[in-house]
Write a protein that holds these residues in place. Structure first.
Motif, PDB file in Angstrom:
ATOM      1  N   GLU A   5      46.527 -28.509 -29.760  1.00 35.01           N
ATOM      2  CA  GLU A   5      46.768 -27.289 -29.001  1.00 35.01           C
ATOM      3  C   GLU A   5      45.757 -27.191 -27.859  1.00 35.01           C
ATOM      4  OE1 GLU A   5      49.059 -25.057 -29.133  1.00 35.01           O
ATOM      5  OE2 GLU A   5      50.063 -25.385 -31.071  1.00 35.01           O
ATOM      6  N   VAL A   6      46.265 -27.108 -26.630  1.00 33.38           N
ATOM      7  CA  VAL A   6      45.394 -27.008 -25.450  1.00 33.38           C
ATOM      8  C   VAL A   6      45.495 -25.588 -24.904  1.00 33.38           C
ATOM      9  CG1 VAL A   6      44.780 -27.993 -23.219  1.00 33.38           C
ATOM     10  CG2 VAL A   6      45.895 -29.428 -24.953  1.00 33.38           C
ATOM     11  N   PRO A   7      44.381 -24.843 -24.845  1.00 43.99           N
ATOM     12  CA  PRO A   7      44.430 -23.459 -24.356  1.00 43.99           C
ATOM     13  C   PRO A   7      44.888 -23.404 -22.892  1.00 43.99           C
ATOM     14  CG  PRO A   7      42.333 -23.928 -25.449  1.00 43.99           C
ATOM     15  CD  PRO A   7      43.028 -25.228 -25.277  1.00 43.99           C
ATOM     16  N   PRO A   8      45.690 -22.397 -22.532  1.00 42.55           N
ATOM     17  CA  PRO A   8      46.167 -22.284 -21.148  1.00 42.55           C
ATOM     18  C   PRO A   8      45.038 -22.248 -20.131  1.00 42.55           C
ATOM     19  CG  PRO A   8      47.381 -20.788 -22.564  1.00 42.55           C
ATOM     20  CD  PRO A   8      46.283 -21.356 -23.403  1.00 42.55           C
ATOM     21  N   ALA A   9      43.954 -21.536 -20.453  1.00 35.97           N
ATOM     22  CA  ALA A   9      42.847 -21.447 -19.496  1.00 35.97           C
ATOM     23  C   ALA A   9      42.310 -22.827 -19.148  1.00 35.97           C
ATOM     24  CB  ALA A   9      41.728 -20.574 -20.074  1.00 35.97           C
ATOM     25  N   ARG A  10      42.394 -23.742 -20.109  1.00 35.18           N
ATOM     26  CA  ARG A  10      41.864 -25.089 -19.902  1.00 35.18           C
ATOM     27  C   ARG A  10      42.790 -25.921 -19.029  1.00 35.18           C
ATOM     28  NH1 ARG A  10      41.113 -29.335 -24.828  1.00 35.18           N
ATOM     29  NH2 ARG A  10      40.273 -31.098 -23.657  1.00 35.18           N
ATOM     30  N   PHE A  11      44.090 -25.929 -19.354  1.00 31.14           N
ATOM     31  CA  PHE A  11      44.963 -26.832 -18.593  1.00 31.14           C
ATOM     32  C   PHE A  11      45.438 -26.219 -17.282  1.00 31.14           C
ATOM     33  CE2 PHE A  11      48.134 -24.946 -21.553  1.00 31.14           C
ATOM     34  CZ  PHE A  11      49.118 -24.534 -20.675  1.00 31.14           C
ATOM     35  N   VAL A  12      45.501 -24.899 -17.180  1.00 30.65           N
ATOM     36  CA  VAL A  12      45.883 -24.283 -15.901  1.00 30.65           C
ATOM     37  C   VAL A  12      44.798 -24.557 -14.856  1.00 30.65           C
ATOM     38  CG1 VAL A  12      46.273 -22.102 -14.703  1.00 30.65           C
ATOM     39  CG2 VAL A  12      47.381 -22.534 -16.900  1.00 30.65           C
ATOM     40  N   ALA A  13      43.522 -24.485 -15.273  1.00 28.05           N
ATOM     41  CA  ALA A  13      42.423 -24.785 -14.344  1.00 28.05           C
ATOM     42  C   ALA A  13      42.507 -26.222 -13.843  1.00 28.05           C
ATOM     43  CB  ALA A  13      41.080 -24.543 -15.031  1.00 28.05           C
ATOM     44  N   VAL A  14      42.859 -27.152 -14.730  1.00 25.93           N
ATOM     45  CA  VAL A  14      43.026 -28.557 -14.326  1.00 25.93           C
ATOM     46  C   VAL A  14      44.195 -28.688 -13.360  1.00 25.93           C
ATOM     47  CG1 VAL A  14      43.661 -30.861 -15.141  1.00 25.93           C
ATOM     48  CG2 VAL A  14      41.959 -29.517 -16.388  1.00 25.93           C
ATOM     49  N   ALA A  15      45.275 -27.969 -13.630  1.00 27.50           N
ATOM     50  CA  ALA A  15      46.441 -28.021 -12.735  1.00 27.50           C
ATOM     51  C   ALA A  15      46.075 -27.525 -11.343  1.00 27.50           C
ATOM     52  CB  ALA A  15      47.578 -27.183 -13.321  1.00 27.50           C
ATOM     53  N   GLU A  16      45.290 -26.456 -11.269  1.00 26.73           N
ATOM     54  CA  GLU A  16      44.920 -25.880  -9.979  1.00 26.73           C
ATOM     55  C   GLU A  16      44.000 -26.794  -9.194  1.00 26.73           C
ATOM     56  OE1 GLU A  16      45.296 -21.111 -11.043  1.00 26.73           O
ATOM     57  OE2 GLU A  16      43.324 -22.071 -11.068  1.00 26.73           O
ATOM     58  N   SER A  17      43.128 -27.517  -9.890  1.00 28.32           N
ATOM     59  CA  SER A  17      42.164 -28.375  -9.196  1.00 28.32           C
ATOM     60  C   SER A  17      42.701 -29.762  -8.898  1.00 28.32           C
ATOM     61  CB  SER A  17      40.875 -28.497 -10.022  1.00 28.32           C
ATOM     62  OG  SER A  17      41.136 -29.161 -11.257  1.00 28.32           O
ATOM     63  N   SER A  18      43.838 -30.121  -9.481  1.00 31.06           N
ATOM     64  CA  SER A  18      44.353 -31.487  -9.321  1.00 31.06           C
ATOM     65  C   SER A  18      45.653 -31.558  -8.532  1.00 31.06           C
ATOM     66  CB  SER A  18      44.588 -32.111 -10.708  1.00 31.06           C
ATOM     67  OG  SER A  18      45.576 -31.394 -11.424  1.00 31.06           O
TER      68      SER A  18
END
Length: 577
Positions: A356-369
């Motif tokens: 389980e990957v928390p949204p705060a973790r993967f959304v931040a990666v999506a925004e920076s990548s």
């Protein structure tokens, strides 16, 4: 010349005058017999001044000794020499300076006498062009600092020397903060002038032996050879920041430049140039994350974080492409009736490798990548399909989705969203976009125009985390949002702390004054629900009514909530575990 019938000497001299290059004819003693007009112009002499004089007078002083012996060897064994065989030749001008030339040699005859013929070509423009190319290969044209290529060569050579001597090297990677805003706000010519100014400031702050380079754009690098101790490069970083961050004015343009610096050491942080540059880049981005205008020293933990981010980014990309993400939905209730008026869609991702990957973790990666556009499109498409599926089941349910500032900046965002609604035949009023105050206040005019465009097509708009941003009353009044979502931090203490209760009342009152529906999120207790209902809050959301659940569980959850709302004796809801 060929051994056939020779031309009369007068005709030979006449032909020399037609040649665009300079031409000299020399006898066996090394004396000048004649020269054409092009040679006289090149050397600054008249024919009377050159005739009968030794050729050595046309050579640079350092080349004159031993030249007579070269002439004797040439006449003893004549051998032609093509132009360019010997590089960097110079003719000595009458005014006492060298003139870059190229020379080819041959033989002519005057009667029985063998004479040497030298064709002298003016190479000043070609040599200047070559020197300019060499300079540009080693230096940045705009700032005059070392180029990326040259800095890489210097770093590699210094690392070889460091391994031999055991000395430490330090590398500082400097990136200007928010330099794009200077180009966008004032023009590239002002941006270029600022880069030149920053280069001059840094050069003045460094020692003569420190290597400073512009790597490209607004990125610079400094190589410190054999620093006194590990603290010394950090002191240099502080000094550079102080120099860069001074206010700057150019004409009527004002700027407050800033920078972030990453610091690495060799061999501790890497034994080759590529590794050092990569680690310096990690440290520099850590400085940016720390608030910019500062420096960070590389540590091994940064590399692990970067590797983790790269892994997360790669798996997220595959998850989006393979439709491995899911939307869960949390109900939103009318505070008065207790009936469900909508749901909020919340992203969920369970990865086969990461769990389980928390949204705060993967959304931040999506925004920076750069994956945020693909992620946003997936959310819009999935939410619209779910709305359509529920409608076929007789459930007309408003669905709220979160929209980031990055999506609002995309020129085609509104067009893609409206196209998705039309394609899936979803009534726009059943889709609500939740936008944070920070996002709404970024590029206000552009964002307001986008929101008005969407609202004009019937899309619902809500201001999320209301009370946590910095929007003014004027902006709130003009913003085309119908709902203000009060941040959960204002809800948690409303029944225990008088100050929290006062703030919650003020926010509800402000929303009412502005004619907006106010939604409280994070409602967890009956006491909170009762307080909010009494204060006139319109809608409620939180664990008291239900956690976010998969789409297939929503009908059962809504039925349970509806049954509870239909029981007049039931004063509230129990918190769901």
């Amino acid at each position: 010349m060929s051994s056939g019938r020779s031309l009369p000497w007068e005709q030979v001299v006449h032909l020399l005058g037609l040649i665009p290059d300079g031409v000299l004819i020399i006898d066996e003693q090394g004396c000048i017999i004649t020269a054409n007009e092009a040679l006289l112009n090149l050397a600054g002499y008249t024919l009377d001044e050159l005739g009968g004089q030794p050729l050595a007078m046309l050579l640079p002083p350092l080349a004159r000794p031993g030249h007579q012996a070269q002439i004797e060897r040439f006449f003893a064994a004549p051998q032609g020499r093509a132009m360019g065989r010997i590089p960097d030749l110079n003719l000595w001008h009458r005014e006492g300076h060298a003139v870059a030339v190229g020379i080819s040699l041959g033989m002519v005859r005057r009667g029985e006498d063998a004479l040497a013929l030298a064709v002298v070509r003016d190479m000043r423009e070609l040599r200047a062009m070559h020197e300019r190319m060499q300079y540009l290969a080693m230096h940045d044209e705009l700032t005059g600092l070392y180029s990326r290529h040259m800095f890489g060569e210097m770093l590699s050579q210094s690392l070889v020397q460091s391994r031999r001597s055991g000395q430490t090297l330090a590398l500082l990677l400097i990136d200007l903060d928010d330099f794009k805003s200077v180009n966008d706000g004032h023009g590239h010519h002002v941006g270029d002038r600022l880069l030149q100014e920053v280069a001059q400031r840094m050069r003045a702050a460094l020692r003569a032996g420190d290597a400073l380079a512009r790597l490209g754009g607004d990125e610079f690098a400094v190589l410190l050879r054999d620093p006194a101790d590990l603290a010394s490069p950090q002191a240099v970083a502080v000094k550079l920041l102080a120099a860069i961050c001074r206010p700057w004015r150019h004409g009527h343009h004002d700027a407050s430049p800033g920078a972030s610096i990453g610091v690495v050491f060799a061999p501790a942080d890497g034994e080759d140039a590529d590794t050092l540059m990569r680690h310096a880049d990690m440290a520099m981005y850590r400085a940016k994350e720390a608030g910019r205008g500062t420096y960070a020293v590389f540590d091994a933990g940064m590399a692990l974080q970067i590797e983790e981010k790269a892994l997360l980014q790669g798996r997220l990309k595959r998850a989006i492409e393979s439709d491995a993400l899911r939307l869960h939905y949390q109900p939103q209730l009318c505070a008065r009736s207790g009936r469900v008026v909508g749901v909020e869609a919340l992203l969920r991702w369970k990865d086969s490798e990461l769990g389980e990957v928390p949204p705060a973790r993967f959304v931040a990666v999506a925004e920076s990548s750069g994956l945020v556009q693909s992620l946003g499109e997936w959310v819009v498409d999935s939410a619209c399909r779910q709305i359509m599926q529920w409608r076929t089941q007789g459930l007309a349910l408003r669905v709220a989705i979160n929209v980031s500032v990055h999506q609002l900046r995309q020129a085609s965002f509104a067009e893609r969203l409206l196209k998705a609604l039309a394609h899936l035949q979803v009534p726009p009023a059943l889709l609500e976009l939740e936008i944070t105050e920070t996002a709404a206040m970024t590029h206000v005019d552009q964002t307001q125009a986008l929101l008005r465009h969407l609202a004009g097509h019937g899309v619902q708009l809500a201001l999320d985390d209301f009370g946590m941003g910095y929007s003014s009353l004027g902006h709130l009044r003009d913003m085309p949002v119908s709902r203000l979502k009060m941040d959960r931090s204002y809800i948690q203490g409303i029944t225990e702390h008088a100050q929290d209760a006062v703030l919650a009342r003020a926010i509800i009152g402000l929303a009412k004054t502005l004619g907006k529906i106010v939604v409280a999120e994070g409602v967890e207790t009956e006491a909170q629900r009762t307080f909010l209902q009494q204060e006139g809050c319109d809608e409620l959301q939180g664990w008291l009514f239900g956690r976010a659940v998969p789409a297939e569980e929503i009908p059962a959850l809504l039925a349970r909530i509806e049954r509870q709302a239909a029981q007049p004796s039931l004063c509230g809801f129990r918190r769901r575990a």
